[in-house]
Design an enzyme around this catalytic site. Structure first.
Site, PDB file in Angstrom:
ATOM      1  N   HIS A 152       0.816  -1.211   0.000  1.00  0.00           N
ATOM      2  CA  HIS A 152       0.000   0.000   0.000  1.00  0.00           C
ATOM      3  C   HIS A 152       0.855   1.269   0.000  1.00  0.00           C
ATOM      4  CE1 HIS A 152      -4.069  -1.610   0.465  1.00  0.00           C
ATOM      5  NE2 HIS A 152      -3.517  -2.592   1.176  1.00  0.00           N
ATOM      6  N   ALA A 181      10.232 -22.343   7.707  1.00  0.00           N
ATOM      7  CA  ALA A 181       8.828 -22.120   8.039  1.00  0.00           C
ATOM      8  C   ALA A 181       8.565 -20.673   8.464  1.00  0.00           C
ATOM      9  CB  ALA A 181       8.409 -23.064   9.163  1.00  0.00           C
ATOM     10  N   ALA A 199      14.018 -19.552   9.088  1.00  0.00           N
ATOM     11  CA  ALA A 199      12.630 -19.572   9.547  1.00  0.00           C
ATOM     12  C   ALA A 199      12.269 -18.262  10.252  1.00  0.00           C
ATOM     13  CB  ALA A 199      12.415 -20.749  10.497  1.00  0.00           C
ATOM     14  N   LYS A 222      25.411 -14.911   6.531  1.00  0.00           N
ATOM     15  CA  LYS A 222      26.703 -15.446   6.113  1.00  0.00           C
ATOM     16  C   LYS A 222      26.626 -15.847   4.654  1.00  0.00           C
ATOM     17  CE  LYS A 222      25.954 -20.269   7.501  1.00  0.00           C
ATOM     18  NZ  LYS A 222      26.507 -21.399   8.297  1.00  0.00           N
TER      19      LYS A 222
END
Length: 225
Positions: A152, A181, A199, A222
Site C-alpha cells: 500500500h 517455516a 525460519a 553469512k
C-alpha cells in the site's frame, strides 16, 4: 517386492533417494493408494494427470498450466483469474490448506504465479500473487509461508491509505533455495540462487546468490561456500 516397485516409481519421476529399510511395506502401500485416489480425482476434475487432494477448489482452470507429477494437497484454494498463466512445473507440490489469490481487488487484474520444476511448499501457504510471484527450480519451502506481492502507498497524510493505491513490483525467488517455516516475503523481494532463508524471516529487498539470510527485517547472515 513393494519397495522395489516404489523405487522404480520414484526413478520415473526423477527422484533418486534411497529408501530407509525400516520403512514398512504397509506405509508404502498406504502412500501408493492415497496417490492413486488423488490422481483419479485430478483426472476426473481437471482432465489432467494431477494429484489432487480432497476438498481442493481451482477457479478458472483454463488459465493453469500443469507439468508432470504436480501435487496439490487437500483443502487448497487456487484463484486462476490472472493476466498471465498460472504455471506449475514438473514435480511441483502445494501443501494442504494453502490459498492462492491473484486478483484481490476489481480495480486491478492480478498477475499470477509461476513455480519451476521440483519446487514444493508446505501447508498453510498464502500466495498473494496480485503483483506476480516467480519461484525457480528446486526450491523447498516450509509451512506457513506468506507472499505479499503488493504494497500500500501511504505517503499522503491528507488522504486515506486505502485510497492511495498500491505498488506491484512482484516477488522473485531463484533456483536451489531453501525457505524455512513462517517466512514472509514482501513486495519487491528478490532472492538469488543457492540461498537459504531462515525460519521466521521477513524479507524485503534484493539478496544475492549463495547467502544465508534471516531476521526481521531479513539481512545477510553469512555466505555459502
Amino acid at each position: 517386492m513393494v519397495k522395489a516397485l516404489f523405487k522404480s516409481l520414484l526413478q520415473k519421476t526423477g527422484k533418486s533417494y534411497e529408501l530407509d529399510p525400516r520403512i514398512p511395506d504397509s506405509l508404502i502401500l498406504r502412500s501408493l493408494w492415497i496417490r492413486f485416489v488423488m490422481l483419479s480425482r485430478g483426472l476426473f476434475k481437471l482432465r489432467r494427470k494431477v494429484f489432487l487432494g480432497s476438498g481442493t477448489v481451482i477457479w478458472n482452470k483454463s488459465n493453469f498450466s500443469f507439468g508432470r507429477n504436480v501435487t496439490i494437497e487437500r483443502q487448497v484454494r487456487l484463484d486462476g483469474y490472472a493476466s498471465q498463466k498460472i504455471s506449475l512445473g514438473h514435480n511441483c507440490k502445494i501443501g494442504a490448506y494453502s490459498h492462492l489469490t491473484c486478483t484481490s481487488h476489481f480495480s486491478k487484474y492480478g498477475k499470477g504465479l509461476t513455480m519451476g520444476d521440483n519446487s514444493a511448499i508446505g501447508d498453510y501457504t498464502h500466495f498473494g500473487a496480485s503483483g506476480g510471484i516467480e519461484i525457480g527450480n528446486d526450491v523447498i519451502m516450509g509451512s506457513y509461508i506468506s507472499f505479499h506481492s503488493e504494497n500500500h502507498v501511504f505517503g499522503n497524510p491528507d488522504k486515506l491509505i486505502r485510497e492511495q493505491g498500491v505498488t506491484s513490483k512482484g516477488i522473485k525467488i531463484g533456483n536451489n533455495v531453501w525457505v524455512g517455516a513462517k517466512v514472509t516475503f514482501l513486495d519487491g523481494s528478490t532472492i538469488g540462487n543457492n540461498t537459504v532463508v531462515a525460519a521466521g524471516a521477513v524479507v524485503n529487498g534484493t539478496f544475492p546468490d549463495n547467502v544465508v539470510i534471516g531476521g526481521v527485517p531479513a539481512k545477510i547472515l553469512k555466505t555459502i561456500g
